[in-house]
Design a protein around this motif. Structure first.
Motif, short mmCIF file in Angstrom:
data_model
loop_
_atom_site.label_atom_id
_atom_site.label_comp_id
_atom_site.label_asym_id
_atom_site.label_seq_id
_atom_site.Cartn_x
_atom_site.Cartn_y
_atom_site.Cartn_z
N MET A 1 -35.49 92.61 -16.18
CA MET A 1 -34.75 91.35 -16.12
C MET A 1 -34.64 90.98 -14.64
O MET A 1 -33.68 91.34 -13.96
CB MET A 1 -33.36 91.50 -16.76
CG MET A 1 -32.64 90.18 -16.96
SD MET A 1 -31.15 90.35 -18.00
CE MET A 1 -30.05 91.23 -16.89
N PRO A 2 -35.63 90.26 -14.09
CA PRO A 2 -35.74 90.05 -12.65
C PRO A 2 -34.49 89.45 -12.01
O PRO A 2 -33.96 88.43 -12.48
CB PRO A 2 -36.93 89.08 -12.52
CG PRO A 2 -37.73 89.30 -13.77
CD PRO A 2 -36.73 89.61 -14.83
N LEU A 3 -34.02 90.08 -10.93
CA LEU A 3 -32.83 89.62 -10.22
C LEU A 3 -33.06 88.24 -9.61
O LEU A 3 -32.17 87.38 -9.63
CB LEU A 3 -32.45 90.62 -9.13
CG LEU A 3 -31.27 90.22 -8.22
CD1 LEU A 3 -29.99 90.04 -9.03
CD2 LEU A 3 -31.07 91.27 -7.12
N SER A 4 -34.26 88.02 -9.05
CA SER A 4 -34.55 86.73 -8.40
C SER A 4 -34.39 85.57 -9.38
O SER A 4 -33.88 84.51 -9.02
CB SER A 4 -35.97 86.74 -7.83
OG SER A 4 -36.92 87.01 -8.85
N LEU A 5 -34.80 85.78 -10.63
CA LEU A 5 -34.68 84.74 -11.65
C LEU A 5 -33.21 84.46 -11.97
O LEU A 5 -32.80 83.32 -12.13
CB LEU A 5 -35.44 85.16 -12.91
CG LEU A 5 -35.52 84.14 -14.06
CD1 LEU A 5 -36.20 82.86 -13.59
CD2 LEU A 5 -36.27 84.74 -15.24
N SER A 6 -32.41 85.51 -12.05
CA SER A 6 -30.98 85.36 -12.36
C SER A 6 -30.24 84.63 -11.24
O SER A 6 -29.41 83.76 -11.49
CB SER A 6 -30.35 86.74 -12.60
OG SER A 6 -30.98 87.40 -13.67
N VAL A 7 -30.55 84.99 -9.99
CA VAL A 7 -29.90 84.35 -8.84
C VAL A 7 -30.29 82.87 -8.75
O VAL A 7 -29.43 81.99 -8.57
CB VAL A 7 -30.28 85.07 -7.52
CG1 VAL A 7 -29.77 84.28 -6.31
CG2 VAL A 7 -29.71 86.48 -7.50
N ALA A 8 -31.58 82.60 -8.92
CA ALA A 8 -32.04 81.21 -8.86
C ALA A 8 -31.44 80.39 -10.00
O ALA A 8 -31.08 79.22 -9.81
CB ALA A 8 -33.57 81.17 -8.93
N SER A 9 -31.31 80.98 -11.18
CA SER A 9 -30.71 80.28 -12.32
C SER A 9 -29.25 79.93 -12.04
O SER A 9 -28.78 78.85 -12.40
CB SER A 9 -30.79 81.15 -13.58
OG SER A 9 -32.12 81.33 -13.99
N PHE A 10 -28.55 80.85 -11.37
CA PHE A 10 -27.14 80.61 -11.04
C PHE A 10 -26.99 79.40 -10.13
O PHE A 10 -26.20 78.48 -10.41
CB PHE A 10 -26.55 81.86 -10.36
CG PHE A 10 -25.18 81.63 -9.78
CD1 PHE A 10 -24.06 81.62 -10.60
CD2 PHE A 10 -25.02 81.41 -8.41
CE1 PHE A 10 -22.79 81.41 -10.07
CE2 PHE A 10 -23.76 81.19 -7.88
CZ PHE A 10 -22.64 81.19 -8.71
N PHE A 11 -27.73 79.37 -9.03
CA PHE A 11 -27.60 78.26 -8.08
C PHE A 11 -28.14 76.95 -8.67
O PHE A 11 -27.61 75.87 -8.38
CB PHE A 11 -28.31 78.60 -6.77
CG PHE A 11 -27.55 79.58 -5.92
CD1 PHE A 11 -26.38 79.21 -5.30
CD2 PHE A 11 -28.00 80.88 -5.76
CE1 PHE A 11 -25.65 80.11 -4.52
CE2 PHE A 11 -27.29 81.80 -5.00
CZ PHE A 11 -26.11 81.41 -4.37
N ASN A 12 -29.18 77.05 -9.49
CA ASN A 12 -29.71 75.86 -10.14
C ASN A 12 -28.67 75.25 -11.08
O ASN A 12 -28.42 74.04 -11.05
CB ASN A 12 -30.97 76.22 -10.93
CG ASN A 12 -31.65 75.01 -11.53
OD1 ASN A 12 -32.18 74.16 -10.81
ND2 ASN A 12 -31.63 74.90 -12.84
N GLY A 13 -28.04 76.10 -11.91
CA GLY A 13 -27.01 75.62 -12.82
C GLY A 13 -25.82 75.02 -12.09
O GLY A 13 -25.28 73.98 -12.48
N LEU A 14 -25.41 75.66 -10.99
CA LEU A 14 -24.28 75.19 -10.20
C LEU A 14 -24.55 73.81 -9.61
O LEU A 14 -23.73 72.89 -9.72
CB LEU A 14 -23.98 76.19 -9.09
CG LEU A 14 -22.84 75.84 -8.12
CD1 LEU A 14 -21.51 75.75 -8.86
CD2 LEU A 14 -22.76 76.86 -6.99
#
Length: 259
Positions: free
Chosen positions: A174-187
């Motif tokens: 479950m790639p960390l980079s994808l999770s971090v990018a999803s967080f900032f994108n959603g915000l």
């Protein structure tokens, strides 16, 4: 004084930059797949889900559907091209059931977008009706896109032979980079939608923000155990290689003595 429209445009531009980061965040994963010539246990679902999401938002942003949505149109056109490359690479380096599943999902994406485009453009003739129908679909599939990385946790958990996030306390797939990018994108897109309220953008991105936080919490909880498992696996691989070398050396020595 800065106008509301100028603020929204500025946030939208930042959102586009972050969304581009989101689309590019799986690059380390695909570099690993390219080097190993295998998709290993990585799931295709996040990539086909994001591809479908981008294609639908691209349709939503067209002037004949929802005028004055240039920022939505441009970033999702870029996202469509990037995700298409990921899916093609996944198809190339997968085999058997994984390739069949990926191909069916990819064809399903194309079929859904083609069907929605034909129905909306032929049977509905106002921007309001077209925006309503495609907007609702965008909300649904945008939520699926944000949920997709969590399928690694949910689906693999029920497969006894393979690793899982919960069972083995590992977030390796479950790639960390994808999770971090999803967080900032959603915000960012939640802020964009709230400045001049857009229900269709607000709902999926607010939920996406919550899903991304869940993923980041899992990374924090299982970071150490994941590192330990990877290190242990590498150590076992090195030990195995040493054993092979020792055995080969003994065999060589025995043969020399016999001669």
């Amino acid at each position: 004084m800065v106008s509301v429209d100028a603020m929204r445009t500025a946030v939208g531009i930042v959102g586009n930059a972050i969304a581009l980061g989101l689309f590019l965040s799986p690059l380390p994963t695909f570099i690993r797949i390219w080097k190993k010539k295998s998709v290993e246990e990585f799931s295709v679902i996040p990539y086909v889900a994001t591809l479908l999401n981008c294609m639908l938002w691209m349709l939503y942003g067209l002037p004949i559907v929802h005028p004055n949505s240039t920022l939505v149109l441009t970033i999702n056109a870029a996202g469509t091209a990037i995700e298409l490359c990921y899916v093609i690479l996944y198809l190339f380096f997968s085999d058997g059931p994984k390739r069949s599943k990926a191909l069916l999902l990819f064809i399903g994406d194309l079929a859904i977008v083609a069907t929605v485009s034909a129905i909306v453009l032929v049977f509905f003739h106002t921007h309001e009706r077209r925006s309503l129908i495609i907007g609702i679909l965008c909300v649904i599939f945008c939520i699926i896109m944000y949920l997709a990385p969590l399928t690694v946790m949910v689906v693999i958990m029920f497969r006894m032979v393979q690793r899982s996030v919960i069972k083995n306390k590992s977030v390796e797939y479950m790639p960390l980079s994808l999770s971090v990018a999803s967080f900032f994108n959603g915000l960012c897109w939640t802020i964009y939608a709230l400045i001049r309220f857009d229900l269709y953008i607000t709902i999926p991105n607010t939920l996406g923000l919550l899903f991304s936080i869940t993923q980041l919490v899992l990374h924090v909880l299982y970071y150490k155990t994941t590192k330990m498992q990877i290190a242990e696996r590498k150590k076992k691989g090195e030990v195995g290689l040493t054993d092979v070398v020792v055995v080969d050396s003994l065999k060589t020595s025995t043969s020399a003595t016999s001669n």
